[in-house]
Write an enzyme that holds these catalytic residues in place. Sequence first.
Site, mmCIF file in Angstrom:
data_model
loop_
_atom_site.group_PDB
_atom_site.id
_atom_site.type_symbol
_atom_site.label_atom_id
_atom_site.label_comp_id
_atom_site.label_asym_id
_atom_site.label_seq_id
_atom_site.Cartn_x
_atom_site.Cartn_y
_atom_site.Cartn_z
ATOM 1 N N CYS A 133 -11.663 -2.195 -15.972
ATOM 2 C CA CYS A 133 -11.933 -1.315 -16.919
ATOM 3 C C CYS A 133 -13.311 -1.145 -17.154
ATOM 4 O O CYS A 133 -14.080 -1.890 -16.772
ATOM 5 C CB CYS A 133 -10.988 -1.676 -17.992
ATOM 6 S SG CYS A 133 -10.757 -0.214 -19.453
ATOM 7 N N CYS A 135 -14.467 -0.232 -20.557
ATOM 8 C CA CYS A 135 -14.706 -0.213 -22.082
ATOM 9 C C CYS A 135 -15.625 -1.304 -22.376
ATOM 10 O O CYS A 135 -16.307 -1.160 -23.546
ATOM 11 C CB CYS A 135 -13.268 0.001 -22.591
ATOM 12 S SG CYS A 135 -12.352 -1.659 -22.579
ATOM 13 N N LYS A 208 0.752 1.341 -21.224
ATOM 14 C CA LYS A 208 -0.139 0.612 -22.214
ATOM 15 C C LYS A 208 -0.288 1.670 -23.474
ATOM 16 O O LYS A 208 -0.911 2.820 -23.523
ATOM 17 C CB LYS A 208 -1.578 0.564 -21.747
ATOM 18 C CG LYS A 208 -2.449 -0.013 -22.439
ATOM 19 C CD LYS A 208 -3.825 -0.349 -21.760
ATOM 20 C CE LYS A 208 -4.881 -0.737 -22.614
ATOM 21 N NZ LYS A 208 -6.115 -1.101 -21.929
ATOM 22 N N LYS A 261 2.389 -3.220 -22.361
ATOM 23 C CA LYS A 261 1.901 -4.079 -23.419
ATOM 24 C C LYS A 261 1.732 -2.757 -24.653
ATOM 25 O O LYS A 261 1.802 -1.814 -24.437
ATOM 26 C CB LYS A 261 0.538 -4.420 -23.145
ATOM 27 C CG LYS A 261 -0.563 -3.448 -22.980
ATOM 28 C CD LYS A 261 -1.929 -4.039 -22.537
ATOM 29 C CE LYS A 261 -2.912 -3.969 -23.517
ATOM 30 N NZ LYS A 261 -4.187 -3.994 -22.766
HETATM 31 C C1 PBG Z 1 -9.115 -2.595 -21.705
HETATM 32 C C2 PBG Z 1 -8.219 -3.543 -22.332
HETATM 33 C C3 PBG Z 1 -7.896 -3.746 -23.688
HETATM 34 C C4 PBG Z 1 -6.682 -4.827 -23.810
HETATM 35 C C5 PBG Z 1 -6.696 -5.232 -22.340
HETATM 36 N N1 PBG Z 1 -7.566 -4.446 -21.532
HETATM 37 C C6 PBG Z 1 -8.213 -3.197 -24.639
HETATM 38 C C7 PBG Z 1 -8.268 -1.724 -25.129
HETATM 39 O O1 PBG Z 1 -7.215 -0.880 -24.422
HETATM 40 O O2 PBG Z 1 -8.428 -1.229 -26.242
HETATM 41 C C8 PBG Z 1 -6.360 -5.580 -25.051
HETATM 42 C C9 PBG Z 1 -5.542 -6.637 -24.922
HETATM 43 C C10 PBG Z 1 -5.382 -7.509 -26.252
HETATM 44 O O3 PBG Z 1 -5.511 -6.857 -27.151
HETATM 45 O O4 PBG Z 1 -5.340 -8.668 -26.191
HETATM 46 N N2 PBG Z 1 -8.839 -1.604 -21.814
#
Ligand code: PBG
Length: 339
Positions: A133, A135, A208, A261
């Site tokens: 990712c 971010c 997600k 998730k």
């Molecule tokens: C990256 C990502 C995120 C999480 C996993 N990969 C954050 C998001 O989407 O903001 C969250 C995992 C967690 O809360 O443990 N995009």
Amino acid sequence: MARTRSVPEESGGGRSLRARPRRLRRSPALRDWVAEVELSARHLVLPVFVRPGGGPATPLPSLPGIDCQSVATVADFSRTLRAEGVPAVLLFGLPRRKDPQGREAWSDDSAVAAAVRAVKRASPETIVVTDVCLCAYTTHGHCGAVDGAEVDNDGSVERLGRVAVAHARAGADVVAPSAMMDGQVAGVRSALDRDGFSSTSILSYATKHASAFYGPFRDAEGSAPAFGDRATYQLDPRNAREALREMRLDADEGADALMVKPALTSLDLLARARRRFDLPLAAYQVSGEFAMLRAAAAQGIFDERAAVLETLTALRRAGADLLVTYYARDAARWLGGGP
Ligand code: PBG
């Protein structure tokens, strides 16, 4: 002469009742004998945060009990995990610096790439999964490339392909694209194949949801979006059919395994996905779920071990094969997973 009763009165022994489910709950041995799912350490995946360079592991305040590793500490840490019976890690990196493109994400010197090499050297059997990712690497905090106020889908997919290749080159067993861009699994698959990594697996974060439960993770990674939110790419929590469609697309694009998730808010999706797909299914018990369990346990609201194992069991029952959880070390210990 009246027959002697062999069953005590309170069990209702006299009445004729054909179905008595309690018959098979009478002893631990009987309960184990008919238990429908197994919870074992072999399913566990621990998310691991890694920052560049040296220095000791440091606590992450938003995830009590979880440390941020450095590239220098992660090798020893992976040996410890192996000894504790945790078979797999999911690596997240922190950048040295962020930029609008998130370039460091696809650098061979990123904390993730360096950590993959270190873990594979120290503990070759550890299954290394990397989060793919942008971010944590972008100044705007979005999961892809930003064009004006929009997250540019196809430009992002191209970059995610580069990130995956950098991780594969470092030796990752599995890459896990999590940006929720359309076509990201196909894009990552063809980038990997083009560069000779046809054996690197893809675990797709297919489903997600845009969720409040990622809060502690975003604190840990410093990855909250600077403007807007992730609702233009992450799934609307109201939608289950759309979630299944995302899984179908990712399966068709070549995902080797599918992830759902947050975990506890997606039990319906796990159950439905289990019937529809033959691929391995993973459930990610995310940071907010962990923080919630930990905070309640710290206040004496319930027993942590019993509560955590109950949540993980429910994920297995719903259909998950793999369990990604910040409780992986504790769970391995509680389940006696060590060698
Ligand atoms: C990256 C990502 C995120 C999480 C996993 N990969 C954050 C998001 O989407 O903001 C969250 C995992 C967690 O809360 O443990 N995009």
